[in-house]
Design a protein around this motif. Structure first.
Motif, PDB file in Angstrom:
ATOM      1  N   SER A  88      22.917 -60.862 -34.290  1.00 34.74           N
ATOM      2  CA  SER A  88      22.562 -59.670 -34.256  1.00 34.74           C
ATOM      3  C   SER A  88      22.127 -59.089 -36.315  1.00 34.74           C
ATOM      4  CB  SER A  88      22.834 -58.272 -34.235  1.00 34.74           C
ATOM      5  OG  SER A  88      22.867 -57.624 -34.573  1.00 34.74           O
ATOM      6  N   HIS A  89      21.420 -58.859 -36.026  1.00 37.85           N
ATOM      7  CA  HIS A  89      21.134 -59.037 -38.041  1.00 37.85           C
ATOM      8  C   HIS A  89      21.071 -57.175 -38.808  1.00 37.85           C
ATOM      9  CE1 HIS A  89      19.973 -62.972 -38.723  1.00 37.85           C
ATOM     10  NE2 HIS A  89      19.251 -62.499 -37.870  1.00 37.85           N
ATOM     11  N   PRO A  90      22.124 -57.412 -39.658  1.00 31.60           N
ATOM     12  CA  PRO A  90      22.475 -55.778 -39.833  1.00 31.60           C
ATOM     13  C   PRO A  90      21.097 -55.243 -40.673  1.00 31.60           C
ATOM     14  CG  PRO A  90      23.594 -57.068 -41.381  1.00 31.60           C
ATOM     15  CD  PRO A  90      23.095 -57.588 -40.211  1.00 31.60           C
ATOM     16  N   THR A  91      20.713 -53.532 -40.913  1.00 38.07           N
ATOM     17  CA  THR A  91      19.787 -53.232 -41.012  1.00 38.07           C
ATOM     18  C   THR A  91      20.147 -52.436 -42.450  1.00 38.07           C
ATOM     19  OG1 THR A  91      19.582 -51.438 -40.298  1.00 38.07           O
ATOM     20  CG2 THR A  91      18.481 -53.054 -39.048  1.00 38.07           C
ATOM     21  N   TYR A  92      18.639 -52.448 -43.696  1.00 41.28           N
ATOM     22  CA  TYR A  92      18.983 -51.739 -44.673  1.00 41.28           C
ATOM     23  C   TYR A  92      20.383 -50.350 -44.240  1.00 41.28           C
ATOM     24  CZ  TYR A  92      18.448 -49.473 -49.910  1.00 41.28           C
ATOM     25  OH  TYR A  92      18.439 -48.866 -50.028  1.00 41.28           O
ATOM     26  N   ALA A  93      19.200 -49.600 -43.628  1.00 36.43           N
ATOM     27  CA  ALA A  93      20.038 -48.805 -43.121  1.00 36.43           C
ATOM     28  C   ALA A  93      21.586 -48.464 -42.808  1.00 36.43           C
ATOM     29  CB  ALA A  93      19.609 -47.950 -41.926  1.00 36.43           C
ATOM     30  N   ASP A  94      21.796 -49.464 -42.012  1.00 37.14           N
ATOM     31  CA  ASP A  94      23.741 -50.221 -42.114  1.00 37.14           C
ATOM     32  C   ASP A  94      24.180 -49.932 -43.281  1.00 37.14           C
ATOM     33  OD1 ASP A  94      23.363 -50.071 -39.328  1.00 37.14           O
ATOM     34  OD2 ASP A  94      22.603 -51.769 -39.047  1.00 37.14           O
ATOM     35  N   TYR A 100      23.448 -49.307 -46.205  1.00 34.64           N
ATOM     36  CA  TYR A 100      22.986 -47.816 -47.258  1.00 34.64           C
ATOM     37  C   TYR A 100      24.377 -46.974 -46.600  1.00 34.64           C
ATOM     38  CZ  TYR A 100      21.466 -42.781 -48.839  1.00 34.64           C
ATOM     39  OH  TYR A 100      21.319 -41.577 -49.139  1.00 34.64           O
ATOM     40  N   ARG A 101      24.301 -46.714 -45.452  1.00 34.64           N
ATOM     41  CA  ARG A 101      25.807 -45.523 -44.909  1.00 34.64           C
ATOM     42  C   ARG A 101      27.037 -46.003 -45.049  1.00 34.64           C
ATOM     43  NH1 ARG A 101      21.870 -44.652 -39.488  1.00 34.64           N
ATOM     44  NH2 ARG A 101      19.827 -43.285 -40.292  1.00 34.64           N
ATOM     45  N   ALA A 102      26.634 -47.397 -44.464  1.00 35.64           N
ATOM     46  CA  ALA A 102      28.055 -48.037 -44.998  1.00 35.64           C
ATOM     47  C   ALA A 102      28.501 -47.373 -46.884  1.00 35.64           C
ATOM     48  CB  ALA A 102      28.760 -49.080 -44.677  1.00 35.64           C
ATOM     49  N   LEU A 103      27.774 -47.776 -46.796  1.00 33.75           N
ATOM     50  CA  LEU A 103      28.728 -47.532 -48.668  1.00 33.75           C
ATOM     51  C   LEU A 103      28.591 -46.304 -48.970  1.00 33.75           C
ATOM     52  CD1 LEU A 103      26.270 -51.214 -50.213  1.00 33.75           C
ATOM     53  CD2 LEU A 103      28.845 -50.752 -49.734  1.00 33.75           C
ATOM     54  N   ARG A 104      27.401 -45.951 -48.725  1.00 33.40           N
ATOM     55  CA  ARG A 104      27.436 -44.376 -49.011  1.00 33.40           C
ATOM     56  C   ARG A 104      29.049 -43.407 -48.686  1.00 33.40           C
ATOM     57  NH1 ARG A 104      24.070 -41.343 -45.092  1.00 33.40           N
ATOM     58  NH2 ARG A 104      25.689 -41.736 -44.099  1.00 33.40           N
ATOM     59  N   THR A 139      29.030 -63.213 -42.625  1.00 36.12           N
ATOM     60  CA  THR A 139      29.568 -64.042 -44.378  1.00 36.12           C
ATOM     61  C   THR A 139      27.645 -63.617 -44.968  1.00 36.12           C
ATOM     62  OG1 THR A 139      28.652 -66.540 -43.671  1.00 36.12           O
ATOM     63  CG2 THR A 139      30.685 -66.106 -43.007  1.00 36.12           C
ATOM     64  N   GLY A 140      26.903 -63.347 -43.839  1.00 39.00           N
ATOM     65  CA  GLY A 140      25.522 -63.501 -44.739  1.00 39.00           C
ATOM     66  C   GLY A 140      25.475 -62.286 -46.403  1.00 39.00           C
ATOM     67  N   TRP A 141      25.443 -62.480 -47.269  1.00 40.45           N
ATOM     68  CA  TRP A 141      25.483 -60.809 -48.677  1.00 40.45           C
ATOM     69  C   TRP A 141      23.848 -61.182 -49.160  1.00 40.45           C
ATOM     70  CZ3 TRP A 141      26.633 -57.394 -50.778  1.00 40.45           C
ATOM     71  CH2 TRP A 141      26.769 -56.427 -51.851  1.00 40.45           C
ATOM     72  N   ARG A 142      24.006 -62.228 -50.310  1.00 36.39           N
ATOM     73  CA  ARG A 142      22.873 -63.035 -51.333  1.00 36.39           C
ATOM     74  C   ARG A 142      21.465 -62.954 -50.134  1.00 36.39           C
ATOM     75  NH1 ARG A 142      24.448 -67.533 -55.730  1.00 36.39           N
ATOM     76  NH2 ARG A 142      25.379 -68.568 -53.638  1.00 36.39           N
ATOM     77  N   ASN A 143      20.395 -62.082 -50.689  1.00 31.70           N
ATOM     78  CA  ASN A 143      19.491 -61.676 -50.354  1.00 31.70           C
ATOM     79  C   ASN A 143      19.105 -61.831 -48.927  1.00 31.70           C
ATOM     80  OD1 ASN A 143      17.959 -63.666 -52.506  1.00 31.70           O
ATOM     81  ND2 ASN A 143      19.236 -65.289 -51.865  1.00 31.70           N
ATOM     82  N   THR A 144      20.323 -60.588 -48.584  1.00 34.90           N
ATOM     83  CA  THR A 144      20.270 -59.389 -47.184  1.00 34.90           C
ATOM     84  C   THR A 144      20.170 -58.257 -47.951  1.00 34.90           C
ATOM     85  OG1 THR A 144      22.447 -59.358 -47.714  1.00 34.90           O
ATOM     86  CG2 THR A 144      22.199 -61.166 -46.248  1.00 34.90           C
ATOM     87  N   PRO A 145      19.836 -57.342 -46.426  1.00 36.26           N
ATOM     88  CA  PRO A 145      19.332 -56.149 -46.964  1.00 36.26           C
ATOM     89  C   PRO A 145      21.091 -55.307 -47.647  1.00 36.26           C
ATOM     90  CG  PRO A 145      18.524 -56.494 -44.170  1.00 36.26           C
ATOM     91  CD  PRO A 145      19.302 -58.045 -44.962  1.00 36.26           C
ATOM     92  N   LEU A 146      22.328 -56.031 -47.300  1.00 30.51           N
ATOM     93  CA  LEU A 146      23.940 -55.725 -47.542  1.00 30.51           C
ATOM     94  C   LEU A 146      23.311 -55.440 -49.253  1.00 30.51           C
ATOM     95  CD1 LEU A 146      26.004 -54.317 -47.402  1.00 30.51           C
ATOM     96  CD2 LEU A 146      26.657 -56.567 -46.963  1.00 30.51           C
ATOM     97  N   GLU A 147      23.480 -56.762 -49.790  1.00 28.92           N
ATOM     98  CA  GLU A 147      22.749 -56.545 -51.314  1.00 28.92           C
ATOM     99  C   GLU A 147      22.029 -56.407 -51.592  1.00 28.92           C
ATOM    100  OE1 GLU A 147      22.184 -60.693 -54.618  1.00 28.92           O
ATOM    101  OE2 GLU A 147      20.425 -60.449 -52.812  1.00 28.92           O
ATOM    102  N   ASP A 148      20.867 -55.844 -51.227  1.00 32.13           N
ATOM    103  CA  ASP A 148      19.457 -55.520 -51.951  1.00 32.13           C
ATOM    104  C   ASP A 148      20.090 -53.452 -51.615  1.00 32.13           C
ATOM    105  OD1 ASP A 148      17.164 -54.416 -52.202  1.00 32.13           O
ATOM    106  OD2 ASP A 148      16.258 -53.855 -50.265  1.00 32.13           O
TER     107      ASP A 148
END
Length: 797
Positions: free
Chosen positions: A577-583, A585-589, A621-630
Motif C-alpha cells: 500500500s502506497h501512502p498519499t500526500y494527504a497522509d 501532510y497531516r502527519a507533518l502538520r 523506506t520510500g522517501w525521494r520522489n514520493t508524496p512524503l517528500e513532496d
C-alpha cells in the motif's frame, strides 16, 4: 559510472553521473547501426530540487539518436525555448556517434511567469523537455519553482540571532541514510538548500553499530571509530558506516547529523560475525540471552522470514536486559562511552553540526514470535523480578559489585511473599520459588490479560525496558553528551485492528498481545528525551490511544522535547500500500504542532518513488520522489522562519485542500484551493473552532496570525482559548479597526502575556467582516516567543 538515459519525473539530486566527471569505457555509449530511438540528457544546473523564481537559470545537455531539435522549459502552461547547440565536448567523449554530440548543450536564463494569479501555491512545477527531430518528447528533469515571497512569510517573527537558532532553536528534517563511505549522502546537502531558513534545517541520521564496529576479538571488541567498512561476511558488509567517516562527511558537506548509536536487536540482524560483533559473541552464551517460557534460546535466524530494513533479519536471539548480566552491561557501557568520546569531540569542534544522539532502536523483550513464544525467562531476569516485587536487593540499595543502585526505582508498595502467592494463585515456600507466569491462555472466560499475576509480570517487563533506556542515556551523559541532545528510539507501532491500544504507562493493564515490554511513558529516559519510531497510523497520528488523546499530543505531554527518530507514513502491515500526500501532510502538520524537535524520514538511501511499481519497491523506506517528500517540501516552505514551538494550520497546500480539523460555529467554511473559504452569516460574522488536544503554552505564545488578504474587509478579530476540563472559553486577545496590524503572514493579534496558568487545549477565532463576501483564509498560526517585535515592518490595516 553510467549515465542516466532519461530522468523521468524528478530532478536528479545525486550528480555522480555528470558528463564532466571521468567515465570508464563501460560507461560510454555510441549509436549502433540499427539503434532504437533513444533520448539521453542531464540537468547540470540547478543541482537542488527547487529554484527560487521568478528569474531562473537552467543548463544541461541532451542527445537523441535522430538528433535533438530543441529543448523547452515548461512552467505554468507556458513554454520557453532554451538556447540549444552549445559546445559540450565532454559529452561527445562519453557518448560518441550521436548527431551533434559535441554540441548538445542547452541553457535558459530568464524570468518565468507568475502562473495562476489566484493560486496560493508557494511552489510550482517546472519541466525540462527535449524534443527530437521526429517530434518525440522526453522529460529530462523536473524541479520546483519557489515563489520568493514564500521564504519571507515569517520574516518578522523568527529570532534575530542566527547563532542561537543554529544551536537548538531550529526544526530539523533528517533523512536517514547509510553507507557514507560510498557517497550515499551526495546531493543531500544541495537538494533541499532553497527550502532552508533560520528555523528549519536539513541534516542526516546515520546508524553507528557500536557493538559491531569494533577492533575484534584481538582488541577485546573495543569500539573502533575507524572500522573498515570494506570488511564482509559472505556477500554482505559487516557494517556500512564508521563513526570517523560519518563525522568527517558531516563536516565536508556542512550537514548536521543525528547519530543513531545502535547496540540493540537490529544492530546485529544482518548476519552473525562474532569475530567483530561483541553482540554476536555474547549471544553464543545463552546466559547472556533472553529465554522463552520453556527455558529455551532459539537460533538467531529462526525468524529469518520476517520483513525488515535488512533482508532475512536475525531477530530470534536477543541480549537480556537484566542487571545481573554484568558482562553484557560492561561491554555495552564501555563501547557506548567510547563512541561518545568521539562524538563529544565532534560536538565541541562543530556545535552547529551536532543534532544529537538517539539510542538502540526498538528496545524490547523479544515480541517477534507473536505469542508463539514469550520472553524473558533468563534466570537473572527472574531473580531481578523477585527483587522488584519485594523491593529488595538492588531495589533496596544493596551495594553489590557491578550492580546499579535501583532504590530510586523501588515500588511504592513492595509485595510480601504471601501477596505474591495470592496473586499467582499458588503457594511459594520462599522467594526463590517465585516464578513468573508461563501460560497465556486466550480463554474468553479467563484471558491472560485479565490475570493479576500476568499484570505484575508485564509491569516488570515494561520496567526492564524503561530502565535500560535510562541507563543507556545516563552512560552517555557520564561521557559528556548533553542530556538535551539524547533521545531514546522506541518503536510505537499501531496494533492490529481490533486489538487494545499501546500501553501508556508501566502500570497500564496488560494488552491482548505481546507488546514486548513497551509503554509510551517508559520510553522516556529520566534525564534525556523520548524518541519515537512511527509508521503508518502511528505516523499519521491516527493510532487509538489509552487516554483517548492523539499520539503526538501524548508524547508532548510526556516530553515537550520529543523527537521522531524514524518515520514513514507507509503502513508496515500493508507492504504493497502506497501512502498519499494527504497522509504525509497531516502527519507533518501534527508532529510540528505537538512540538517535535525533528523528524527523520526513511530513507534517503531507501526505495525511490520513481520505481514504485517495481516488485522490489518497499514503501516503508520510500522517501525521494514520493508524496512524503513532496509534502515535506511544502511543510518546510510553510514554516520557513517560523519559530520552533509555534502552531500552524495552512489548510492544505497549493494542490491539496484540508480543513485541518477547524469547524465553523458561526457562518460557514469549506476547504478549497484558496485555503479555508469563510462565508459570513447574516451578522457578517464567522467563528472557527480548532481541533482539540492542543498544547498552547500561554506563557510562551505571543501572537495569533490569521492569513487574510489585504482586501478581506475585516473589522474585528477576537481570539478565545479553552482552558481546563470544563469547556470554559477565555478571551485571550481582541483587535479591531486601526489596531489590526498586518505582517507578511496576514493579520497579527498580540496575545495577553500571562506569568503562569494552565495550557489551553482549544482555540476559537471570531471574525467580523464589513459585508458577507466570501474570504479565503490561508493560514492560522499561534507564534511562540521570542517573536513579534513591533517595528516599521508592521503596518496598520
Amino acid at each position: 559510472m553510467g549515465f542516466v538515459r532519461i530522468v523521468v519525473g524528478a530532478w536528479k539530486s545525486v550528480r555522480e553521473r555528470r558528463a564532466s566527471k571521468p567515465a570508464r569505457a563501460a560507461d560510454s555509449t555510441s549509436v549502433p547501426a540499427a539503434a532504437p530511438r533513444v533520448t539521453l540528457g542531464w540537468i547540470d544546473e540547478p543541482a537542488a530540487e527547487g529554484i527560487v523564481g521568478p528569474r531562473v537559470r537552467i543548463s544541461g545537455w541532451a542527445l537523441d539518436t535522430l538528433g535533438v531539435a530543441s529543448v523547452e522549459i515548461r512552467h505554468a502552461g507556458v513554454r520557453h525555448t532554451a538556447q540549444f547547440g552549445l559546445a559540450r565536448h565532454d559529452v561527445a567523449v562519453v557518448h560518441p556517434g550521436y548527431p551533434d554530440s559535441g554540441f548538445g548543450g542547452f541553457e535558459f536564463e530568464g524570468p518565468l511567469g507568475r502562473g495562476d494569479a489566484h493560486s496560493r501555491a508557494s511552489r510550482s512545477r517546472l519541466d525540462v523537455v527535449a524534443i527530437a527531430r521526429d517530434g518525440r518528447e522526453t522529460l529530462l528533469g523536473r524541479c520546483s519553482v519557489i515563489a520568493p515571497e514564500a521564504l519571507q512569510t515569517w520574516r518578522e517573527f523568527h529570532e534575530c540571532n542566527p547563532g542561537d537558532e543554529r544551536n537548538g532553536n531550529a526544526f530539523f528534517l533528517l533523512p536517514a541514510l547509510s553507507g557514507v563511505a560510498t557517497q550515499s549522502a551526495e546531493g543531500l546537502d544541495v537538494r533541499y538548500a532553497p527550502y532552508l531558513s533560520p528555523t528549519t534545517r536539513i541534516g542526516m541520521r546515520v546508524p553507528i553499530l557500536y557493538l559491531r564496529t569494533t577492533r575484534g576479538a584481538a582488541g577485546d571488541w573495543a569500539f573502533d571509530p575507524d572500522f573498515d567498512v570494506a570488511r564482509t561476511h559472505g556477500a554482505r558488509a559487516v557494517a556500512e558506516d564508521s563513526l570517523t567517516a560519518l563525522l568527517a562527511d558531516a563536516v565536508a558537506r556542512g550537514l548536521p547529523v543525528l547519530v543513531t548509536l545502535d547496540g540493540g536487536i537490529w544492530a546485529d540482524a544482518s548476519g552473525t560475525v562474532p569475530e567483530w560483533d561483541i553482540n554476536d559473541r555474547l549471544e553464543e552464551d545463552i546466559a547472556n540471552c533472553q529465554w522463552n517460557e520453556r527455558d529455551e534460546v532459539m537460533p538467531d535466524d529462526w525468524l529469518k522470514h520476517l520483513p525488515g530494513s535488512r533482508a532475512a533479519p536475525e531477530l530470534s536471539r536477543a541480549l537480556t536486559l537484566n542487571v545481573y548480566a554484568t558482562t553484557v552491561r560492561r561491554y555495552k557501557r564501555r563501547n557506548l562511552q567510547q563512541a561518545a568520546a568521539a562524538i563529544v569531540a565532534f560536538m565541541r569542534g562543530h556545535p552547529d553540526l551536532f543534532v544529537g544522539v538517539n539510542l538502540d532502536p526498538d528496545v524490547y523483550i523479544n515480541p517477534f514470535f507473536s505469542e508463539g513464544q514469550w520472553y524473558d525467562y533468563n534466570p537473572g531476569t527472574l531473580r531481578q523480578f523477585r527483587h522488584w516485587l519485594a523491593g529488595t536487593g538492588p531495589y533496596a540499595g544493596a551495594a553489590l559489585p557491578e550492580l546499579p543502585d535501583l532504590s530510586s526505582w523501588r515500588r511504592a508498595r513492595p509485595l510480601s511473599l504471601e501477596d505474591a502467592a495470592a496473586l499467582a494463585r499458588r503457594p511459594f515456600a520462599t522467594w526463590d520459588d517465585v516464578d513468573a507466569p508461563r501460560s497465556f491462555p486466550r480463554d474468553p472466560a479467563a484471558p491472560y490479560w485479565k490475570d493479576p499475576w500476568v499484570h505484575e509480570w508485564e509491569m516488570f517487563r515494561r520496567h526492564l525496558v524503561t530502565l535500560h533506556y535510562d541507563e543507556l542515556a545516563q552512560w552517555l551523559i557520564d561521557a559528556g553528551v548533553p542530556c538535551d541532545r539524547i533521545w531514546s528510539s522506541q518503536g510505537l507501532m499501531a496494533p492490529w485492528e481490533g486489538c487494545m491500544s499501546l500501553a501508556l504507562r508501566e502500570s497500564s493493564p496488560v494488552r491482548d498481545y505481546d507488546s514486548g515490554g513497551v509503554s509510551i511513558e517508559g520510553s522516556k529516559p529520566r534525564n534525556a528525551h523520548l524518541g519515537a519510531i512511527v509508521y503508518g497510523p502511528a505516523a499519521t497520528n491516527e493510532m487509538p490511544m489509552e487516554n483517548g488523546r492523539s499520539l503526538y499530543a501524548t508524547l508532548a505531554d510526556i516530553d515537550p522535547g520529543f523527537g521522531i527518530v524514524e518515520f514513514n507514513t507507509a503502513d508496515l502491515r500493508k507492504p504493497r500500500s502506497h501512502p498519499t500526500y494527504a497522509d504525509a501532510y497531516r502527519a507533518l502538520r501534527d508532529l510540528w504542532n505537538a512540538g517535535a524537535r525533528f523528524v527523520s524520514p526513511m530513507a534517503w538511501t531507501g526505495s525511490n518513488g520513481l520505481a514504485k511499481d517495481d516488485p522490489g519497491y518497499a514503501p516503508h523506506t520510500g522517501w525521494r520522489n514520493t508524496p512524503l517528500e513532496d509534502a515535506a517540501l511544502d511543510f518546510l516552505l510553510a514554516r520557513a522562519g517560523l519559530p520552533l514551538g509555534s502552531l500552524l494550520w495552512t489548510f492544505g497546500s497549493g494542490h491539496y485542500a484540508d480543513d485541518d480539523g477547524w469547524t465553523a460555529v458561526a457562518g460557514s467554511s469549506v476547504a478549497g484551493a484558496g485555503g479555508l473559504m469563510l462565508v459570513p452569516d447574516a451578522n457578517n460574522a464567522v467563528a472557527l473552532e480548532s481541533p482539540g488536544d492542543l498544547r498552547i503554552d500561554r506563557q510562551r505564545m505571543t501572537t495569533v496570525v490569521a492569513g487574510l488578504p489585504a482586501d478581506a474587509g475585516v473589522d474585528e478579530i477576537r481570539v478565545l482559548m479553552c482552558i481546563g476540563a470544563d469547556p470554559h472559553w477565555m478571551v485571550a486577545a481582541a483587535a479591531s479597526g486601526m489596531s489590526l496590524e498586518r505582517c507578511s503572514a496576514g493579520i497579527a493579534i498580540a496575545l495577553a502575556r500571562v506569568a503562569s496558568g494552565e495550557r489551553a487545549h482549544r482555540l476559537r477565532i471570531e471574525f467580523r467582516f464589513a459585508d458577507q463576501r466570501s474570504v479565503a483564509l490561508s493560514r492560522i498560526a499561534v507564534v511562540a516567543a521570542p517573536v513579534f517585535q513591533r517595528s516599521s515592518v508592521l503596518y496598520s490595516t
